[in-house]
Design a protein around this motif. Sequence first.
Motif, PDB file in Angstrom:
ATOM      1  N   ASP A 181       0.836  -1.208   0.000  1.00  0.00           N
ATOM      2  CA  ASP A 181       0.000   0.000   0.000  1.00  0.00           C
ATOM      3  C   ASP A 181       0.875   1.263   0.000  1.00  0.00           C
ATOM      4  O   ASP A 181       0.654   2.214   0.754  1.00  0.00           O
ATOM      5  CB  ASP A 181      -0.933  -0.011   1.222  1.00  0.00           C
ATOM      6  CG  ASP A 181      -2.106   0.946   1.062  1.00  0.00           C
ATOM      7  OD1 ASP A 181      -2.323   1.413  -0.067  1.00  0.00           O
ATOM      8  OD2 ASP A 181      -2.778   1.226   2.060  1.00  0.00           O
ATOM      9  N   PHE A 182       1.883   1.259  -0.901  1.00  0.00           N
ATOM     10  CA  PHE A 182       2.871   2.337  -0.900  1.00  0.00           C
ATOM     11  C   PHE A 182       2.280   3.700  -1.239  1.00  0.00           C
ATOM     12  O   PHE A 182       2.855   4.729  -0.893  1.00  0.00           O
ATOM     13  CB  PHE A 182       3.996   2.009  -1.884  1.00  0.00           C
ATOM     14  CG  PHE A 182       3.598   2.084  -3.329  1.00  0.00           C
ATOM     15  CD1 PHE A 182       3.731   3.265  -4.043  1.00  0.00           C
ATOM     16  CD2 PHE A 182       3.061   0.976  -3.974  1.00  0.00           C
ATOM     17  CE1 PHE A 182       3.359   3.338  -5.366  1.00  0.00           C
ATOM     18  CE2 PHE A 182       2.687   1.060  -5.300  1.00  0.00           C
ATOM     19  CZ  PHE A 182       2.837   2.231  -6.008  1.00  0.00           C
ATOM     20  N   SER A 183       1.133   3.732  -1.917  1.00  0.00           N
ATOM     21  CA  SER A 183       0.562   5.015  -2.334  1.00  0.00           C
ATOM     22  C   SER A 183       0.137   5.868  -1.144  1.00  0.00           C
ATOM     23  O   SER A 183      -0.060   7.075  -1.286  1.00  0.00           O
ATOM     24  CB  SER A 183      -0.628   4.783  -3.263  1.00  0.00           C
ATOM     25  OG  SER A 183      -1.635   4.033  -2.607  1.00  0.00           O
ATOM     26  N   ARG A 184       0.033   5.250   0.044  1.00  0.00           N
ATOM     27  CA  ARG A 184      -0.377   5.995   1.240  1.00  0.00           C
ATOM     28  C   ARG A 184       0.778   6.791   1.826  1.00  0.00           C
ATOM     29  O   ARG A 184       0.577   7.674   2.657  1.00  0.00           O
ATOM     30  CB  ARG A 184      -0.910   5.048   2.309  1.00  0.00           C
ATOM     31  CG  ARG A 184      -2.175   4.306   1.902  1.00  0.00           C
ATOM     32  CD  ARG A 184      -2.704   3.431   3.038  1.00  0.00           C
ATOM     33  NE  ARG A 184      -2.967   4.221   4.226  1.00  0.00           N
ATOM     34  CZ  ARG A 184      -2.271   4.117   5.364  1.00  0.00           C
ATOM     35  NH1 ARG A 184      -1.260   3.269   5.435  1.00  0.00           N
ATOM     36  NH2 ARG A 184      -2.580   4.861   6.406  1.00  0.00           N
ATOM     37  N   TYR A 185       2.019   6.483   1.413  1.00  0.00           N
ATOM     38  CA  TYR A 185       3.185   7.071   2.070  1.00  0.00           C
ATOM     39  C   TYR A 185       3.884   8.070   1.154  1.00  0.00           C
ATOM     40  O   TYR A 185       3.955   7.883  -0.061  1.00  0.00           O
ATOM     41  CB  TYR A 185       4.169   5.972   2.483  1.00  0.00           C
ATOM     42  CG  TYR A 185       3.551   4.945   3.406  1.00  0.00           C
ATOM     43  CD1 TYR A 185       3.334   5.220   4.744  1.00  0.00           C
ATOM     44  CD2 TYR A 185       3.161   3.695   2.913  1.00  0.00           C
ATOM     45  CE1 TYR A 185       2.763   4.287   5.584  1.00  0.00           C
ATOM     46  CE2 TYR A 185       2.588   2.747   3.753  1.00  0.00           C
ATOM     47  CZ  TYR A 185       2.387   3.054   5.082  1.00  0.00           C
ATOM     48  OH  TYR A 185       1.815   2.125   5.911  1.00  0.00           O
ATOM     49  N   SER A 186       4.444   9.105   1.796  1.00  0.00           N
ATOM     50  CA  SER A 186       5.182  10.123   1.045  1.00  0.00           C
ATOM     51  C   SER A 186       6.692   9.976   1.195  1.00  0.00           C
ATOM     52  O   SER A 186       7.441  10.322   0.269  1.00  0.00           O
ATOM     53  CB  SER A 186       4.757  11.520   1.499  1.00  0.00           C
ATOM     54  OG  SER A 186       5.018  11.704   2.887  1.00  0.00           O
ATOM     55  N   SER A 187       7.174   9.450   2.349  1.00  0.00           N
ATOM     56  CA  SER A 187       8.612   9.307   2.560  1.00  0.00           C
ATOM     57  C   SER A 187       8.870   8.420   3.774  1.00  0.00           C
ATOM     58  O   SER A 187       7.969   8.184   4.599  1.00  0.00           O
ATOM     59  CB  SER A 187       9.285  10.670   2.775  1.00  0.00           C
ATOM     60  OG  SER A 187       8.824  11.259   3.976  1.00  0.00           O
ATOM     61  N   ILE A 188      10.124   7.924   3.839  1.00  0.00           N
ATOM     62  CA  ILE A 188      10.584   7.214   5.031  1.00  0.00           C
ATOM     63  C   ILE A 188      11.270   8.236   5.929  1.00  0.00           C
ATOM     64  O   ILE A 188      12.291   8.823   5.560  1.00  0.00           O
ATOM     65  CB  ILE A 188      11.558   6.075   4.671  1.00  0.00           C
ATOM     66  CG1 ILE A 188      10.887   5.084   3.714  1.00  0.00           C
ATOM     67  CG2 ILE A 188      12.045   5.368   5.920  1.00  0.00           C
ATOM     68  CD1 ILE A 188       9.657   4.404   4.281  1.00  0.00           C
ATOM     69  N   ALA A 189      10.719   8.445   7.116  1.00  0.00           N
ATOM     70  CA  ALA A 189      11.240   9.483   8.004  1.00  0.00           C
ATOM     71  C   ALA A 189      12.397   8.980   8.851  1.00  0.00           C
ATOM     72  O   ALA A 189      13.424   9.655   8.969  1.00  0.00           O
ATOM     73  CB  ALA A 189      10.121  10.000   8.909  1.00  0.00           C
ATOM     74  N   VAL A 190      12.248   7.804   9.447  1.00  0.00           N
ATOM     75  CA  VAL A 190      13.274   7.264  10.339  1.00  0.00           C
ATOM     76  C   VAL A 190      13.440   5.769  10.048  1.00  0.00           C
ATOM     77  O   VAL A 190      12.548   4.978  10.365  1.00  0.00           O
ATOM     78  CB  VAL A 190      12.920   7.458  11.825  1.00  0.00           C
ATOM     79  CG1 VAL A 190      14.053   6.934  12.715  1.00  0.00           C
ATOM     80  CG2 VAL A 190      12.639   8.922  12.136  1.00  0.00           C
ATOM     81  N   PRO A 191      14.550   5.347   9.428  1.00  0.00           N
ATOM     82  CA  PRO A 191      14.786   3.919   9.218  1.00  0.00           C
ATOM     83  C   PRO A 191      15.567   3.312  10.390  1.00  0.00           C
ATOM     84  O   PRO A 191      16.493   3.919  10.916  1.00  0.00           O
ATOM     85  CB  PRO A 191      15.625   3.889   7.933  1.00  0.00           C
ATOM     86  CG  PRO A 191      16.381   5.182   7.965  1.00  0.00           C
ATOM     87  CD  PRO A 191      15.536   6.183   8.712  1.00  0.00           C
ATOM     88  N   ARG A 192      15.185   2.112  10.800  1.00  0.00           N
ATOM     89  CA  ARG A 192      15.910   1.363  11.829  1.00  0.00           C
ATOM     90  C   ARG A 192      15.969  -0.092  11.384  1.00  0.00           C
ATOM     91  O   ARG A 192      15.132  -0.552  10.610  1.00  0.00           O
ATOM     92  CB  ARG A 192      15.211   1.469  13.181  1.00  0.00           C
ATOM     93  CG  ARG A 192      15.267   2.864  13.800  1.00  0.00           C
ATOM     94  CD  ARG A 192      14.095   3.138  14.690  1.00  0.00           C
ATOM     95  NE  ARG A 192      12.841   3.136  13.936  1.00  0.00           N
ATOM     96  CZ  ARG A 192      11.659   3.415  14.482  1.00  0.00           C
ATOM     97  NH1 ARG A 192      11.568   3.728  15.742  1.00  0.00           N
ATOM     98  NH2 ARG A 192      10.571   3.381  13.738  1.00  0.00           N
TER      99      ARG A 192
END
Length: 495
Positions: A181-192
Amino acid sequence: MEPKKSTFDISRLLLDTVNTYEETADAIVPDTFPDLMRIAAVFGTPQLKDDVPQSGRVFLSGSIRMTVFYVPEGGGLRKLDIPVSFAHIEEAQDINERCQLFASCRVVSADARIMNSRKLSVTATLCISCQVFCPESLTLTTAFDDADECLEILPASHLVTLPVCACRKEFTLMDDVNLADFSRYSSIAVPRAELRLSDCRLMNEKAIIKGDAVLHLLAETTDGLLENADCVLSFTQIVEAEGMKDDAQLSVRFAVRHLDAELRDDGLISVGLGVSVLLTAFETLTLQTIEDVYHLQHPVQIESRSIPLSSCRLLPELGCEASETLSVGMKIAQIADVTAVTDRLMQESSPLCLRMMVCVVYRAEDGCYYSMHRAVQMPLDVPAAPETVRLQALQCRASAAVSGEDSIVLSLSGRCSVLAQESLTIRDLTTLTVDTEACSPTVPVSVILRYMDAGERLWDIAKSYRTTVDAIRQANQLTEDVTNTQAQMLLIPVR
């Protein structure tokens, strides 16, 4: 007399430290950003750039990407990325360039303070762990050449499990991961990322490592919300394992050096993950030494040294869990993110506990984001209490659920592997000199009758009267397995 030697190749642990300290930096809000009104949440992502063993010390340096979510004066949510540099030095004798250094950096907590509407101060609590192994040849005296029949030697046997080889390797995982459901997201803010081992085998001095990189991605949605978008990246790596036998007991530790994750327009996440892995091979060795020596006719002079060792054993994997209810004093609409980072292993507590630093980010009913930090202890049920326990790896799952109107139920569960260590000191005889020109004082009688307390060693009795253990056994009809006396009368034949 020339000593006969046996040699064992081991890897001695020169340094094993865990240090926690704070790094602070000030930052100015860029002109294109609105003024600061309230800090909503702060995250810290470390990146280890250099870790070098030097003469008598190790040097580590890197940076922390501080991600600050704040509420501007007009409302909403904005994000600032602020770099913070760090450098760390640990000192220990005998460290040199040949040593194997394994280091890991974790941000156990992150905070920010508003100084004015255009300036803020960020603080990261950084936990740095360092292990340094040095290859070493352990040489022990087992006998003496040209020893005559009047020389009495008390041998000793020590069964110990030691690290015989340690090597650090590095690899990089680069892959594209599908995001549902990638269309819901604009960016990755914090990767861990959390690295989990599924299998590791040694074959012809190579290690085949299989595992998963569990990516915990805090993402921004197109409508300005924060959500977790987790995924798993499986990997198989073959690395050199010089000097490790196929049947050795193996310990595997991971450390994340750097992590980049970017959401592309096609919905794939481009992941670049730098990994350090420490492979430690353990073997159970029987070390033969000479505990004591004397001559029946002449005095002897001996020189010895004390060798400190740490016997190790890998304990079966342990389960751990903890839960806590947190009251926040407001109605909660959404749990946005939960993170739990290992702070330290609490050796002094009973039972042993892992202290976890937990951060919960939640959205209140008014639409604003807030964060809450807690230190939570997870008890470890160690079967037998060894002298020292060292954490090798931890797989921890943290979750939170809304309870009632204004509370959060926090749950932690995990599996961890630990290494038990017990210190011992071995006495090694290095030289032996028999003074043939001097004679031991003679005893005018041939047999002595003496009362012995319980627990006296036959060896000590024989040495004090310049006789042999076998002679005492024969005179008193004692079997060969008897090494200590009972409360009894003994006949002691004297030459």
